[in-house]
Design an enzyme around this catalytic site. Structure first.
Site, PDB file in Angstrom:
ATOM      1  CE1 TYR A  30      -9.843  24.647   7.372  1.00 37.52           C
ATOM      2  CE2 TYR A  30     -11.645  23.502   8.466  1.00 37.52           C
ATOM      3  CZ  TYR A  30     -10.438  23.478   7.785  1.00 37.52           C
ATOM      4  OH  TYR A  30      -9.817  22.278   7.526  1.00 37.52           O
ATOM      5  CE1 TYR A 157     -10.358  19.034   5.343  1.00 37.91           C
ATOM      6  CE2 TYR A 157     -12.578  18.132   5.181  1.00 37.91           C
ATOM      7  CZ  TYR A 157     -11.595  18.764   5.913  1.00 37.91           C
ATOM      8  OH  TYR A 157     -11.829  19.115   7.219  1.00 37.91           O
ATOM      9  CG  ASP A 250     -14.002  10.392   3.004  1.00 39.17           C
ATOM     10  OD1 ASP A 250     -15.179  10.421   3.428  1.00 39.17           O
ATOM     11  OD2 ASP A 250     -13.168  11.261   3.285  1.00 39.17           O
ATOM     12  CE  LYS A 279     -18.870  16.709   5.556  1.00 35.91           C
ATOM     13  NZ  LYS A 279     -18.710  17.944   6.270  1.00 35.91           N
TER      14      LYS A 279
END
Ligand SMILES: Cc1ncc(COP(=O)(O)O)c(C=O)c1O
Length: 443
Positions: A30, A157, A250, A279
């Protein structure tokens, strides 16, 4: 041409080979390399702090990409990693097993929402989502009732691999990949639209095609830290269950205490059919992903027919070192961690209250340890205000990475009240008009 983005870089006498090699050979995620400032060279970390090469401390107010849970370099996790690395570093997980993976699976199942009994390992959040979608589709196919439609929320996302991108918001998908996205039914973002009404309409129109609905439970993260109602999640669960449609939660961002309890689904007392984690799974130390599934979905793959197995497996699935880190991290979710999360939640609420109605602030929102301030920006979401705030925060020793116009604070749980106050102080000074000095360019 050397670009010194920060004044202190100018005083370095010895060349920084990390930055030189970075400029010559590294491609960052990014990042628009043509115009981005030099990356910040970090050498070590401890607790809520990162340390730059010149020794300057940087308060990690975003848990380094939403991963760090207890704090950086927690000795318990470091020791677990070292011990495991010396015993069994890695091995293939097809046809073999090991204690860190089995112990972790048992531990996760005991903490996950009820009914999730099977753990499929992968190595990041995007892949945990790919696995969930593939499991749902193949379970229907295996049972001889194929369904190929997936529904997802606007502004969602779910990661950067193709399946995850398809389920994500189209405006953040690279145009080049868009024609290859598979069919996804979009439901309104529950923070602003009638998701349940749209789901009912979708079930009426295409219910027999719909395999799964995927949501980021209670918090649409990268789409702008948009908080949504627990009652809506319960209603989505009710409608999907009665229609025989899978609910995929999610929890890559919301898992491991971010919203208060271990998983956001717990807040709504909802048990999904599939749940994705990554994560914070290892405390944010090593890459590891997992998709939890119900026994019913697992059963759809049990067969004498090899063609009905789940055709998926990453080389680093269930890496023993990552599993050992995750086990050590789970042990740290004790009373002290819970007290810290409550303390951060209370402190966020107090600080956010002071930002309500302030000039330059559109709205404030919070869910558990995640707090967000949406800023007014004359040039909209893609304007410079977020980058300006990040630069100002960096110049003042705080790591912030706003999502467009949305500044947020999502700290490691060891962050103290004083440290948290310094994050809000930086935001306040920015709103009062202070700015970072302009980058200096040298030839
Ligand atoms: C909700 C959600 N799902 C999936 C992902 C992708 O995770 P990873 O970056 O590990 O692929 C993210 C990353 O931010 C996320 O927030």
């Amino acid at each position: 041409m050397m670009n010194a983005a920060h004044d202190d870089d100018e005083t370095d006498i010895a060349p920084d080979f990390v930055l030189l090699h970075d400029a010559a050979h590294v491609w960052h995620p990014y990042t628009q390399h043509q115009i981005a400032p030099l990356p910040v060279h970090v050498t070590h970390a401890d607790g809520a702090w990162l340390y730059r090469a010149d020794g300057t401390p940087l308060l990690d107010a975003i848990s380094s990409g939403w991963v760090t849970t207890h704090g950086h370099c927690r000795p318990e996790i470091v020791q677990a990693i070292a011990g495991q690395a010396a015993r069994l570093d890695h091995m293939v997980f097809t046809g073999f097993t090991h204690e860190p993976a089995t112990a972790l699976a048992a531990e996760l199942v005991s903490r996950l929402p009820r009914g999730l009994t099977r753990i499929f390992y992968s190595d990041n959040g995007s892949t945990a989502v790919e696995v969930a979608i593939k499991l749902s589709l193949q379970s229907f196919a295996n049972r001889g009732t194929p369904r190929q439609l997936v529904a997802a929320l606007e502004h969602a996302y779910h990661g950067d691999t193709f399946g995850a991108m398809a389920a994500g918001a189209h405006d953040v998908i690279a145009a080049a990949a868009k024609p290859l996205q598979f069919d996804i039914a979009k439901l309104p973002d529950p923070s602003e639209g009638d998701t349940v009404g749209a789901l009912e309409a979708l079930l009426a129109a295409r219910g027999s095609e719909l395999a799964a609905v995927i949501v980021e439970p209670l918090l649409v993260g990268a789409g702008g830290m948009r908080v949504w109602d627990e009652r809506v999640l319960r209603a989505i669960r009710d409608r999907t269950r009665s229609a025989g449609v899978h609910l995929i939660a999610d929890e890559v961002l919301t898992g491991f205490g971010r919203t208060g309890p271990m998983f956001a689904c717990e807040r709504a007392e909802v048990s999904p059919d599939l749940l994705c984690i990554a994560k914070g799974l290892t405390g944010g130390v090593l890459p590891l992903g997992a998709t939890a599934a119900t026994e019913d979905i697992f059963d759809a793959f049990r067969s004498g027919d090899q063609g009905k197995m789940f055709f998926h497996g990453q080389a680093f699935a269930a890496n023993p070192i990552a599993c050992a880190a995750a086990l050590a991290s789970l042990e740290l979710f004790d009373e002290e961690s819970e007290d810290n999360r409550i303390r951060i939640e209370v402190a966020h609420a107090r600080h956010l209250e002071a930002f309500r109605g302030v000039r330059g602030v559109r709205s404030v929102r919070q869910l558990g340890t995640v707090a967000a301030i949406e800023l007014h920006s004359p040039s909209g979401y893609a304007g410079d205000i977020g980058r300006d705030l990040a630069a100002f925060a960096l110049a003042n020793g705080v790591l912030l990475q706003p999502l467009g116009t949305v500044a947020y604070c999502l700290p490691p749980y060891c962050t103290t009240d004083d440290e948290l106050a310094s994050v809000y102080d930086v935001m306040r000074r920015f709103l009062d008009g202070e700015r970072a000095p302009r980058p200096v360019f040298e030839v």
